[in-house]
Design an enzyme around this catalytic site. Structure first.
Site, short mmCIF file in Angstrom:
data_model
loop_
_atom_site.label_atom_id
_atom_site.label_comp_id
_atom_site.label_asym_id
_atom_site.label_seq_id
_atom_site.Cartn_x
_atom_site.Cartn_y
_atom_site.Cartn_z
N TYR A 37 -17.08 -2.83 22.27
CA TYR A 37 -16.33 -2.19 21.20
C TYR A 37 -17.25 -2.89 19.59
O TYR A 37 -18.06 -3.59 19.39
CB TYR A 37 -15.18 -4.16 21.48
CG TYR A 37 -14.29 -4.64 19.59
CD1 TYR A 37 -13.31 -3.33 19.94
CD2 TYR A 37 -14.49 -4.36 18.73
CE1 TYR A 37 -12.26 -3.23 19.14
CE2 TYR A 37 -13.75 -4.60 17.81
CZ TYR A 37 -12.40 -4.13 17.79
OH TYR A 37 -10.97 -4.18 16.53
N GLY A 73 0.85 -1.22 0.07
CA GLY A 73 -0.21 0.06 -0.29
C GLY A 73 0.97 1.64 0.02
O GLY A 73 1.90 1.79 -0.55
#
Ligand SMILES: NC(=O)c1ccc[n+]([C@@H]2O[C@H](COP(=O)([O-])OP(=O)(O)OC[C@H]3O[C@@H](n4cnc5c(N)ncnc54)[C@H](OP(=O)(O)O)[C@@H]3O)[C@@H](O)[C@H]2O)c1
Length: 275
Positions: free
Chosen positions: A197, A45
């Site tokens: 979460y 990336g």
């Protein structure tokens, strides 16, 4: 940071560069042969493109990666284009305190200078999991690993800045996602709460921590009178393997907005390359 309209159209800003400007264009004419640079997550990336272009500008680039096979391939790719590139690879798993310490030990043993540290590696939106050290994975990887790495390398960077007279740079890859986090910002007292979460908010929390880290470090370095700057940067929207945990819808939206890693916007390349 350029706005959404400029991002999509590639319209240039006051600097004369826009979202369709490449890293090569931004760094054209720069001689970085006196710089040694560590880039975490430099095997894919944004990190890979950053490593490639910095090596093209003659910097000595150290790709710090958890997967040495990918790192080897990345190095090969860079060398195919530019056989005189100075690129080395070293093992670093940011979600392990032991690995970060051992990376720094190995790096210091090489007795190299260190001008620039690019804290680029990251994971995004992964399902709840704990790191080897028992810390929520996105916070452990994106922030804690880099925080420790930076602290352990800081003396080396200070020595380099002093002996060379070249301003040192620490760059944390953050994200606009830092604005989308838990109500309390960073859940310092409850970092491993699995019940509450949220994969998105946990990412935002880790990216907010990157920014706070840069800001406080920058303040301390100034106070100390050290010739090193610390910055955080949002790199734009770029389709990379980072999106592997994103929903199809989000990936499609990103696809519409995104540029490839070789077409990052000018403003952000400026920070990445310390121009
Ligand atoms: N792409 C975007 O649109 C975007 C937008 C805003 C911010 N960012 C930020 O930009 C940075 C680079 O992202 P990217 O898009 O280039 O993603 P990417 O292609 O997935 O690169 C991330 C790199 O980090 C590495 N990494 C992950 N966990 C690691 C660990 N525990 N130890 C060492 N390395 C680890 C990955 O290695 P593996 O290949 O082994 O997984 C990979 O090389 C990230 O910090 C991200 O948050 C990206």
């Amino acid at each position: 940071m350029v706005g959404i309209f400029s991002l999509v159209t590639g319209m240039v800003g006051p600097s004369g560069f826009g979202s369709s400007t490449t890293a090569e264009q931004v760094t054209e004419g720069i001689d970085a042969s006196n710089l040694t640079i560590i880039i975490t997550g430099g095997a894919s990336g944004i990190g890979l493109e950053t490593a490639r272009v910095l090596a093209l500008r003659k910097a000595h680039v150290i790709i710090a990666a958890r997967n040495m096979e990918s790192a080897k391939e990345a190095k090969q790719l860079i060398l195919e284009d530019n056989e005189s590139a100075r690129v080395d690879t070293m093992k670093l798993d940011l979600c392990s305190i032991k690995s970060v310490r051992s990376f720094v030990e190995n790096f210091l043993a090489l007795n190299l200078p260190l001008n620039i540290l690019i804290n680029n590696a990251g994971v995004m939106f992964c399902p709840f999991q704990l790191s080897q050290d028992g810390i929520e994975m996105q916070f452990a990887t994106n922030h804690l690993g880099h925080f420790l790495l930076t602290n352990l390398l800081l003396d080396k960077m200070k020595q380099t800045a002093k002996s060379t007279g070249i301003e040192g740079r620490i760059i944390n890859l953050s994200s606009i996602a830092h604005t989308y986090t838990y109500e309390e910002g960073i859940r310092l007292d409850n970092i491993n709460d699995q019940i509450g979460y949220s994969d998105k908010k946990a990412y935002g929390q880790s990216k907010l921590a990157n920014i706070l880290h840069s800001n406080e470090l920058s303040r301390r370095l100034k106070e100390e009178g050290v010739n090193i700057t610390a910055n955080s940067v949002h790199p734009g929207v770029i389709m990379t393997p980072l999106m592997r945990h994103s929903s199809l819808l989000m990936r499609s939206c990103n696809n519409m907005l995104c540029c490839s890693a070789s077409k990052l916007e000018r403003g952000n390349w400026e920070v990445l390359f310390g121009l």
